[in-house]
Structures are given as structure tokens and as C-alpha cells.
Enzyme design. Sequence first.
Site, PDB file in Angstrom:
ATOM      1  N   ARG A  54       0.824  -1.209   0.000  1.00 31.07           N
ATOM      2  CA  ARG A  54       0.000   0.000   0.000  1.00 31.07           C
ATOM      3  C   ARG A  54       0.854   1.254   0.000  1.00 31.07           C
ATOM      4  O   ARG A  54       0.482   2.277  -0.539  1.00 31.07           O
ATOM      5  CB  ARG A  54      -0.915  -0.009   1.228  1.00 31.07           C
ATOM      6  CG  ARG A  54      -1.838   1.175   1.286  1.00 31.07           C
ATOM      7  CD  ARG A  54      -2.616   1.208   2.578  1.00 31.07           C
ATOM      8  NE  ARG A  54      -3.492   0.071   2.741  1.00 31.07           N
ATOM      9  CZ  ARG A  54      -3.834  -0.437   3.928  1.00 31.07           C
ATOM     10  NH1 ARG A  54      -3.376   0.101   5.025  1.00 31.07           N
ATOM     11  NH2 ARG A  54      -4.629  -1.467   4.003  1.00 31.07           N
ATOM     12  N   TYR A  55       2.020   1.185   0.651  1.00 29.81           N
ATOM     13  CA  TYR A  55       2.939   2.326   0.697  1.00 29.81           C
ATOM     14  C   TYR A  55       4.141   1.958  -0.160  1.00 29.81           C
ATOM     15  O   TYR A  55       4.574   0.811  -0.155  1.00 29.81           O
ATOM     16  CB  TYR A  55       3.415   2.552   2.124  1.00 29.81           C
ATOM     17  CG  TYR A  55       2.312   2.723   3.141  1.00 29.81           C
ATOM     18  CD1 TYR A  55       1.603   3.923   3.214  1.00 29.81           C
ATOM     19  CD2 TYR A  55       1.972   1.701   4.025  1.00 29.81           C
ATOM     20  CE1 TYR A  55       0.590   4.085   4.154  1.00 29.81           C
ATOM     21  CE2 TYR A  55       0.975   1.862   4.966  1.00 29.81           C
ATOM     22  CZ  TYR A  55       0.282   3.057   5.027  1.00 29.81           C
ATOM     23  OH  TYR A  55      -0.702   3.210   5.950  1.00 29.81           O
ATOM     24  N   ARG A  58       7.328   0.027   1.623  1.00 31.42           N
ATOM     25  CA  ARG A  58       7.221  -1.142   2.508  1.00 31.42           C
ATOM     26  C   ARG A  58       6.037  -2.029   2.137  1.00 31.42           C
ATOM     27  O   ARG A  58       5.013  -1.549   1.676  1.00 31.42           O
ATOM     28  CB  ARG A  58       7.133  -0.721   3.970  1.00 31.42           C
ATOM     29  CG  ARG A  58       6.006   0.236   4.309  1.00 31.42           C
ATOM     30  CD  ARG A  58       6.416   1.090   5.515  1.00 31.42           C
ATOM     31  NE  ARG A  58       5.335   1.895   6.049  1.00 31.42           N
ATOM     32  CZ  ARG A  58       4.996   3.099   5.581  1.00 31.42           C
ATOM     33  NH1 ARG A  58       5.599   3.594   4.520  1.00 31.42           N
ATOM     34  NH2 ARG A  58       4.029   3.774   6.152  1.00 31.42           N
ATOM     35  N   CYS A  67      -3.028 -17.710  14.501  1.00 28.67           N
ATOM     36  CA  CYS A  67      -2.488 -17.022  15.663  1.00 28.67           C
ATOM     37  C   CYS A  67      -2.594 -17.982  16.835  1.00 28.67           C
ATOM     38  O   CYS A  67      -3.466 -18.840  16.845  1.00 28.67           O
ATOM     39  CB  CYS A  67      -3.319 -15.783  15.990  1.00 28.67           C
ATOM     40  SG  CYS A  67      -3.053 -14.459  14.828  1.00 28.67           S
ATOM     41  N   CYS A  71      -8.129 -12.982  19.169  1.00 23.23           N
ATOM     42  CA  CYS A  71      -8.572 -11.758  19.849  1.00 23.23           C
ATOM     43  C   CYS A  71      -9.939 -11.368  19.305  1.00 23.23           C
ATOM     44  O   CYS A  71     -10.138 -11.346  18.092  1.00 23.23           O
ATOM     45  CB  CYS A  71      -7.589 -10.625  19.603  1.00 23.23           C
ATOM     46  SG  CYS A  71      -5.897 -11.051  20.032  1.00 23.23           S
ATOM     47  N   CYS A  74     -10.199  -8.537  16.624  1.00 23.66           N
ATOM     48  CA  CYS A  74      -9.216  -8.568  15.541  1.00 23.66           C
ATOM     49  C   CYS A  74      -9.805  -8.140  14.208  1.00 23.66           C
ATOM     50  O   CYS A  74     -10.851  -8.621  13.800  1.00 23.66           O
ATOM     51  CB  CYS A  74      -8.643  -9.970  15.388  1.00 23.66           C
ATOM     52  SG  CYS A  74      -7.464 -10.072  14.036  1.00 23.66           S
ATOM     53  N   ARG A  76      -8.543  -8.857  11.406  1.00 27.03           N
ATOM     54  CA  ARG A  76      -8.382  -9.928  10.418  1.00 27.03           C
ATOM     55  C   ARG A  76      -9.159 -11.157  10.840  1.00 27.03           C
ATOM     56  O   ARG A  76      -8.909 -12.250  10.365  1.00 27.03           O
ATOM     57  CB  ARG A  76      -6.904 -10.299  10.258  1.00 27.03           C
ATOM     58  CG  ARG A  76      -6.085  -9.181   9.682  1.00 27.03           C
ATOM     59  CD  ARG A  76      -4.961  -9.717   8.800  1.00 27.03           C
ATOM     60  NE  ARG A  76      -4.248  -8.597   8.216  1.00 27.03           N
ATOM     61  CZ  ARG A  76      -3.167  -8.057   8.746  1.00 27.03           C
ATOM     62  NH1 ARG A  76      -2.642  -8.548   9.849  1.00 27.03           N
ATOM     63  NH2 ARG A  76      -2.580  -7.037   8.172  1.00 27.03           N
ATOM     64  N   ASP A 235     -10.222  -1.101  14.322  1.00 29.08           N
ATOM     65  CA  ASP A 235     -10.774  -1.126  12.964  1.00 29.08           C
ATOM     66  C   ASP A 235     -12.233  -1.549  12.982  1.00 29.08           C
ATOM     67  O   ASP A 235     -12.714  -2.133  13.953  1.00 29.08           O
ATOM     68  CB  ASP A 235      -9.956  -2.092  12.101  1.00 29.08           C
ATOM     69  CG  ASP A 235      -8.536  -1.582  11.903  1.00 29.08           C
ATOM     70  OD1 ASP A 235      -8.396  -0.395  11.576  1.00 29.08           O
ATOM     71  OD2 ASP A 235      -7.592  -2.363  12.092  1.00 29.08           O
ATOM     72  N   ASP A 272      -6.504   3.452  10.888  1.00 26.70           N
ATOM     73  CA  ASP A 272      -6.358   2.972   9.520  1.00 26.70           C
ATOM     74  C   ASP A 272      -7.649   3.339   8.793  1.00 26.70           C
ATOM     75  O   ASP A 272      -8.724   2.847   9.156  1.00 26.70           O
ATOM     76  CB  ASP A 272      -6.155   1.446   9.543  1.00 26.70           C
ATOM     77  CG  ASP A 272      -5.127   1.020   8.515  1.00 26.70           C
ATOM     78  OD1 ASP A 272      -5.277   1.431   7.350  1.00 26.70           O
ATOM     79  OD2 ASP A 272      -4.203   0.279   8.877  1.00 26.70           O
ATOM     80  N   LYS A 279      -2.774   4.445   7.211  1.00 23.42           N
ATOM     81  CA  LYS A 279      -2.833   4.823   8.628  1.00 23.42           C
ATOM     82  C   LYS A 279      -2.442   6.283   8.777  1.00 23.42           C
ATOM     83  O   LYS A 279      -1.454   6.715   8.199  1.00 23.42           O
ATOM     84  CB  LYS A 279      -1.815   4.006   9.418  1.00 23.42           C
ATOM     85  CG  LYS A 279      -2.291   2.642   9.826  1.00 23.42           C
ATOM     86  CD  LYS A 279      -1.256   2.030  10.755  1.00 23.42           C
ATOM     87  CE  LYS A 279      -1.078   0.553  10.528  1.00 23.42           C
ATOM     88  NZ  LYS A 279      -0.899   0.122   9.149  1.00 23.42           N
TER      89      LYS A 279
END
Length: 310
Positions: A54-55, A58, A67, A71, A74, A76, A235, A272, A279
Site C-alpha cells: 500500500r505504501y 514497505r 495465531c 482476539c 481482531c 483480520r 478497525d 487505519d 494509517k
Amino acid sequence: MTAYLGSLLRERALDDPLALQFLPDERELHALSYETSDPIGDVPYSPVKGIVHRYPDRVLLKVAHSCPVYCRFCFRREMIGSKGDALQGVELDAAIDYVREHREVWEVILTGGDPLSLSSRRLGDILGRLALIDHVGVLRIHSRVPIVAPNSVDETHVSALVQSKPIYLAVHVNHPEEVTEPVVTALRRLSESGVALLSQTVLLKGVNDSAPVLEALFRRLVLLKVRPYYLHHPDLAPGTSHFRVPIEVGQELMRVLRGRLSGLCLPTYVLDIPGGFGKVPIGPVYVSGNSLSGSREILDNQGIRHRYPE
Ligand SMILES: *Cc1c(COP(=O)(O)O)cnc(C)c1O
Ligand code: SF4
């Protein structure tokens, strides 16, 4: 859930700040119209499987699909656990080729799922291959393993993180009670191996939406050589509205903390933007008015405005 986390959560009330993060809640069934399964727009920015670009300088490399914990807030959560195995074989080769072919990529951020849930051999292999790419300067890993499965951060695992390029590890930690003795041991082991440690915290209602809680967390982290990096506004993942506070509340917390804490202890409060716009810091805003009309004012840590001549 890890055995470690199971014992940490035992005998906690349902509204306990740690229990709230991991135990299912009826309110999750209540999704809002503007909550989506891809709240930060990863999908349109994914040129090949596993990469989000996206940037310009990076990329994210999603190496793991699972995971050690789940959580409840989350972003995702719609993806984790559902897509099976970690990126490997030809798919992993293609993702690494993408980095190799894009000379503007200066930093590769391993995320997931949780990269530290991979075996040390796989993790070391991936990091080693990335470190060999000339234009890649920095490798970063985002992980919750040191916090929720600290005993798995052993010497073998840490040795995978010793590479020819600098490695930054951002640990996801939300509450001072998550920093237990085993966590302290894991973080010490990591910093002694030369990994630079950062933290990211999600601002969560009922968990850490209080200045004393955040203050205790950030001070504890800095004592362990972990530099607080981001405080994330949550998010818009489906069924997570009970975790969100208004942005004004987050801004007020940051203003109060700036008056009380060393700059070393202060993360940037970020959001974000839904849809993949990236972000950005969301305040507090200390500057108002404009220089042309001579009405420039600056807010201090007590919330008082001061005229600033320009
Ligand atoms: C968050 C994020 C990054 C890292 O951003 P930093 O501000 O450098 O921490 C990179 N790529 C994507 C797609 C992200 O969502
Ligand atoms: S550790 Fe991170 S990616 Fe994994 S479930 Fe928790 S918030 Fe999501």
C-alpha cells in the site's frame, strides 16, 4: 488459546480487561452496516498472495494464517484460521520474488496471522531469504506471541531473529497485566539478542480506555526496552462496536498522557482509514486558527489554549 493464557485467564470475571479480549461475547453477533470483513482494504492492495503493498517503501508479508490466540476485536478475524496453512512453497517463492523485483521496497513487515507461530526453521529461512535482497534494509515482525505464549520464545526461536539486517519486533500488548514474569523473560531474551522492540496497543473500551492503565502499560514497556509505537483506534471489523470508544476519548487520553509521561513512553494514536487509504495520526490536535489572520493558537497539556504569534 495457549495453556499459558488459559491459566492467566482462570478465575477472572467476565468484564476483566484480559477476559474481555479473548472470551466470546454475545455482542459480537451485532454487526453494524459500516463494519466489513476487510476493514482496512488489504484485498485491493494485494498484488500476489501474501503481499499487501500500500505504501511505496514497505510491504506486508502475511506468512502465517493462524495465531496462538483469537482476539475478539481482531480486524483480520474473518481471515484468520479460515484459509488453512501458512504461505509456503511456490506461493512463498512468488511473494519473495515480488519483493526482489520491486526495488522501492525498503522494509518488509511480517504479519499474519502471527509470524512467531511458525517454527524457528521456517521463520529463519524466510527472514534469511529477505535479508539477502540488497534493497531490503529493514525487516519488521508484528507478533502477539511474546505476550500470549511467552514460553515459546526460547533460544532456538530467538536465534532465527539474528540476521544480517536489522530486525524490529512490534509486540501487540494491550494491558499492563499482560506483562507477567514469563513475558518479561521473553522480552529480555529478545532484546538481548539484538532485536529492536516496539509495541502496538489497540485502544479498547473496558480494557485500556483509561489514562492510568495506559500509563502503567507504557512505563512498564519502556523499562523492558520496548518503545511504544502505535496506539490503534480499533478497525471496523464486524461485531466489534462494543470495543470502540469515540475518537474524542482517545484524543483526550493522549493529551493527558503527554502531560504525565516521558516522550519515550508515548505512542502515536493512529487510525487505519477504511477502504485502504492508509494509517494516519488522529490527534489530539494542538494547533488551531491560522497564521495569516494572526489567530494561531496552541493547546497545552492541561487543555488550555495559548496565542502563538507568527
Ligand atoms: C500498517 C501497515 C504498514 C506499516 O505502516 P507503518 O506506519 O510503517 O507502521 C504497512 N503496510 C500496510 C498495508 C499496513 O497496513
Ligand atoms: S494476535 Fe493479532 S492477528 Fe492474531 S487474532 Fe489477535 S489481533 Fe488478530
